[in-house]
Design an enzyme around this catalytic site. Structure first.
Site, PDB file in Angstrom:
ATOM      1  N   CYS A  54     -11.660  -8.197   7.124  1.00  0.00           N
ATOM      2  CA  CYS A  54     -12.568  -7.140   6.666  1.00  0.00           C
ATOM      3  C   CYS A  54     -11.823  -5.812   6.561  1.00  0.00           C
ATOM      4  CB  CYS A  54     -13.741  -7.020   7.637  1.00  0.00           C
ATOM      5  SG  CYS A  54     -14.923  -5.763   7.126  1.00  0.00           S
ATOM      6  N   CYS A  58     -13.954  -0.905  12.144  1.00  0.00           N
ATOM      7  CA  CYS A  58     -14.825  -0.844  13.329  1.00  0.00           C
ATOM      8  C   CYS A  58     -14.001  -1.198  14.577  1.00  0.00           C
ATOM      9  CB  CYS A  58     -15.999  -1.805  13.163  1.00  0.00           C
ATOM     10  SG  CYS A  58     -16.804  -1.632  11.560  1.00  0.00           S
ATOM     11  N   CYS A  61     -14.312  -4.627  16.480  1.00  0.00           N
ATOM     12  CA  CYS A  61     -14.493  -5.897  15.764  1.00  0.00           C
ATOM     13  C   CYS A  61     -13.207  -6.706  15.589  1.00  0.00           C
ATOM     14  CB  CYS A  61     -15.126  -5.630  14.402  1.00  0.00           C
ATOM     15  SG  CYS A  61     -15.567  -7.160  13.551  1.00  0.00           S
ATOM     16  N   CYS A  98     -29.124 -16.640  11.405  1.00  0.00           N
ATOM     17  CA  CYS A  98     -28.527 -15.354  11.027  1.00  0.00           C
ATOM     18  C   CYS A  98     -27.106 -15.605  10.521  1.00  0.00           C
ATOM     19  CB  CYS A  98     -28.455 -14.430  12.230  1.00  0.00           C
ATOM     20  SG  CYS A  98     -30.033 -14.214  13.052  1.00  0.00           S
ATOM     21  N   CYS A 129     -31.783 -14.520   8.086  1.00  0.00           N
ATOM     22  CA  CYS A 129     -31.256 -13.170   8.284  1.00  0.00           C
ATOM     23  C   CYS A 129     -29.818 -13.165   7.778  1.00  0.00           C
ATOM     24  CB  CYS A 129     -31.297 -12.804   9.758  1.00  0.00           C
ATOM     25  SG  CYS A 129     -30.678 -11.131  10.072  1.00  0.00           S
ATOM     26  N   CYS A 189     -33.321  -5.411  10.493  1.00  0.00           N
ATOM     27  CA  CYS A 189     -32.757  -5.701  11.807  1.00  0.00           C
ATOM     28  C   CYS A 189     -31.638  -4.691  12.018  1.00  0.00           C
ATOM     29  CB  CYS A 189     -32.213  -7.131  11.837  1.00  0.00           C
ATOM     30  SG  CYS A 189     -31.294  -7.524  13.340  1.00  0.00           S
ATOM     31  N   ARG A 267     -33.507  -7.705  20.707  1.00  0.00           N
ATOM     32  CA  ARG A 267     -32.655  -8.886  20.924  1.00  0.00           C
ATOM     33  C   ARG A 267     -31.519  -8.598  21.885  1.00  0.00           C
ATOM     34  NH1 ARG A 267     -30.964 -10.428  16.056  1.00  0.00           N
ATOM     35  NH2 ARG A 267     -33.062 -11.178  15.801  1.00  0.00           N
TER      36      ARG A 267
HETATM   37  N1  SAM Z   1     -19.738  -6.803   8.231  1.00  0.00           N
HETATM   38  C1  SAM Z   1     -21.098  -6.651   8.513  1.00  0.00           C
HETATM   39  C2  SAM Z   1     -21.440  -5.328   9.130  1.00  0.00           C
HETATM   40  O1  SAM Z   1     -20.643  -4.769   9.855  1.00  0.00           O
HETATM   41  O2  SAM Z   1     -22.537  -4.859   8.897  1.00  0.00           O
HETATM   42  C3  SAM Z   1     -21.690  -7.749   9.350  1.00  0.00           C
HETATM   43  C4  SAM Z   1     -20.966  -8.375  10.509  1.00  0.00           C
HETATM   44  S1  SAM Z   1     -20.751  -7.369  11.955  1.00  0.00           S
HETATM   45  C5  SAM Z   1     -19.705  -8.406  12.889  1.00  0.00           C
HETATM   46  C6  SAM Z   1     -22.313  -7.352  12.773  1.00  0.00           C
HETATM   47  C7  SAM Z   1     -22.457  -6.546  14.047  1.00  0.00           C
HETATM   48  O3  SAM Z   1     -21.908  -7.248  15.134  1.00  0.00           O
HETATM   49  C8  SAM Z   1     -21.775  -5.190  14.116  1.00  0.00           C
HETATM   50  O4  SAM Z   1     -22.512  -4.205  13.476  1.00  0.00           O
HETATM   51  C9  SAM Z   1     -21.708  -4.942  15.609  1.00  0.00           C
HETATM   52  O5  SAM Z   1     -22.835  -4.222  16.060  1.00  0.00           O
HETATM   53  C10 SAM Z   1     -21.703  -6.355  16.210  1.00  0.00           C
HETATM   54  N2  SAM Z   1     -20.408  -6.654  16.834  1.00  0.00           N
HETATM   55  C11 SAM Z   1     -19.254  -6.919  16.206  1.00  0.00           C
HETATM   56  N3  SAM Z   1     -18.248  -7.119  17.082  1.00  0.00           N
HETATM   57  C12 SAM Z   1     -18.778  -6.962  18.317  1.00  0.00           C
HETATM   58  C13 SAM Z   1     -18.245  -7.027  19.641  1.00  0.00           C
HETATM   59  N4  SAM Z   1     -16.955  -7.270  19.873  1.00  0.00           N
HETATM   60  N5  SAM Z   1     -19.079  -6.835  20.686  1.00  0.00           N
HETATM   61  C14 SAM Z   1     -20.391  -6.576  20.465  1.00  0.00           C
HETATM   62  N6  SAM Z   1     -20.950  -6.503  19.235  1.00  0.00           N
HETATM   63  C15 SAM Z   1     -20.164  -6.686  18.174  1.00  0.00           C
HETATM   64 FE1  SF4 Z   2     -16.117  -5.595   9.058  1.00  0.00          FE
HETATM   65 FE2  SF4 Z   2     -16.420  -6.204  11.617  1.00  0.00          FE
HETATM   66 FE3  SF4 Z   2     -16.959  -3.751  10.790  1.00  0.00          FE
HETATM   67 FE4  SF4 Z   2     -18.583  -5.798  10.070  1.00  0.00          FE
HETATM   68  S1  SF4 Z   2     -18.230  -5.021  12.123  1.00  0.00           S
HETATM   69  S2  SF4 Z   2     -17.809  -4.163   8.760  1.00  0.00           S
HETATM   70  S3  SF4 Z   2     -17.074  -7.453   9.908  1.00  0.00           S
HETATM   71  S4  SF4 Z   2     -14.949  -4.751  10.747  1.00  0.00           S
END
Ligand code: SAM
Ligand code: SF4
Ligand code: DTB
Length: 342
Positions: A54, A58, A61, A98, A129, A189, A267
């Site tokens: 990606c 973030c 992530c 989801c 979802c 959500c 949740r």
């Molecule tokens: N790429 C899309 C986005 O960011 O909207 C969808 C996937 S993203 C992995 C979905 C959510 O998972 C993120 O917004 C974050 O809140 C949560 N998330 C991701 N990595 C995480 C982690 N290591 N611990 C807790 N929550 C996490």
């Molecule tokens: Fe990409 Fe992870 Fe951020 Fe979602 S949370 S936008 S998968 S980097």
């Protein structure tokens, strides 16, 4: 009946957080019981339909190209494969399926497959979802036309702390997509992550941002950070042992979400794997009424059906009997551990 308020002030939410813990829990539990069947918890299953690679940054992530987490990038899964996994989730008793894609946003060429997936999963009688990143108004409409029930798009933290975690898109961008989702008539959500090194004031700001949206999200995931090695936050926390979120503070956040957004499904999301049963029980008492089941979240491990079955049996919880925008009744028997445990 409780008044549903979208005019919460930060001071009011801070005052909730400041309540003596048992008073806060009592108020949250009362609110929960006024709007939901408190002994029932919705079971949701997650599937990563497009993993890794990606372009967003973030800091939490594992799927960001900026992370050295070892997660391999994949292409969008084949439609039939996704439907097979959805069928397995339904057989295991899940009520909502989801699906997450590690995209900044879906490309228009991805949409036909996504639409087919939504239609196929919905036809199985599962709530659908998706979380695919930012959407254009047209993409949101296409998902609505396909029958998508919920779109997940997290605000993640307070507007102030958000900027310290993600630089490739803004808090406003997130709100804009949530607006497109609402306008298309898809249920929202949206939640975030606790334990990223934010302050109490940020957690107040996070709950405030959700509770003052023009309409509360129908579903509010509260994740505890899963610290993944190779991510900015995972590595930062590894070097700071005291930084892990305090369990009581996590429960306070759940309670504040429940009190300010009485009708939403709250949740208890990522991070359950490293939470004690007692902490999870406090979260249910504080109004959490939905969890992710199964061994894996998107890339991180999850508690797993056996552990959850045992926990539900211990606590006397049962899967939610009928969720709101459900297309047809879901099977009630999901987690069968009652006899083994008692
Ligand atoms: N790429 C899309 C986005 O960011 O909207 C969808 C996937 S993203 C992995 C979905 C959510 O998972 C993120 O917004 C974050 O809140 C949560 N998330 C991701 N990595 C995480 C982690 N290591 N611990 C807790 N929550 C996490
Ligand atoms: Fe990409 Fe992870 Fe951020 Fe979602 S949370 S936008 S998968 S980097
Ligand atoms: C949400 O708030 N939590 C889920 C879901 N929405 C998509 C994702 C949690 C991801 C946890 C880290 C991982 O599995 O990589």
């Amino acid at each position: 009946m409780t008044e549903i308020r979208t005019d919460w002030t930060r001071a009011e939410i801070a005052a909730l957080f400041d309540l003596p813990f048992t008073d806060l829990l009592f108020r949250a539990a009362e609110m929960h019981r006024a709007h939901h069947r408190a002994g029932e918890v919705q079971l949701c299953t997650l599937l990563s339909i497009k993993t890794g690679g990606c372009p967003e940054d973030c800091g939490y992530c594992s799927q960001s190209v900026k992370a050295q987490s070892g997660v391999e990038a994949t292409k969008l899964m084949d439609v039939q494969q996704v439907l097979q996994r959805a069928a397995q989730a339904k057989d295991a008793g899940s009520q909502r399926f989801c699906m997450g894609a590690a995209w900044r946003n879906p490309k228009d060429r991805d949409m036909p497959a996504i639409v087919e997936i939504v239609k196929g999963v919905g036809a199985m009688g599962l709530e659908t979802c998706m979380t695919l990143g930012m959407l254009t108004p047209r993409q949101a409409e296409m998902l609505a036309e396909a029958g998508l029930d919920y779109y997940n798009h997290n605000i993640d933290s307070s507007p102030e702390y958000y900027e310290r975690v993600i630089s490739t898109r803004t808090f406003e961008d997130r709100l804009e997509t949530l607006g497109h989702v609402r306008a298309a008539g898809i249920a929202v959500c949206s939640g975030g992550i606790v334990g990223m090194g934010e302050t109490r004031a940020d957690r107040v700001g996070f709950v405030h941002a959700l509770a003052t949206l023009p309409r509360h999200p129908e579903s509010v995931p509260v994740n505890a950070l899963v610290p993944v090695k190779g991510t900015v936050l995972g590595d930062m926390l590894a070097d700071t042992p005291l930084a892990k979120i305090d369990d009581i503070e996590f429960v306070r956040t759940v309670a504040a979400a429940r009190i300010t957004m009485p009708r939403s499904m709250v949740r208890l999301s990522a991070g359950r794997e490293s939470m004690s049963e007692a902490t999870q029980a406090l979260c249910f008492l504080a109004g959490a009424n939905s969890i992710f089941t199964g061994d894996t979240l998107l890339t991180a491990p999850n508690a797993g059906d056996d552990a959850d079955g045992a926990l539900f049996a211990k606590l006397g919880l049962v899967p939610l009997q009928a969720a709101e925008p459900m297309r047809e009744a879901a099977p009630l028997v999901a987690l069968q551990a009652t006899e083994d445990v008692l």
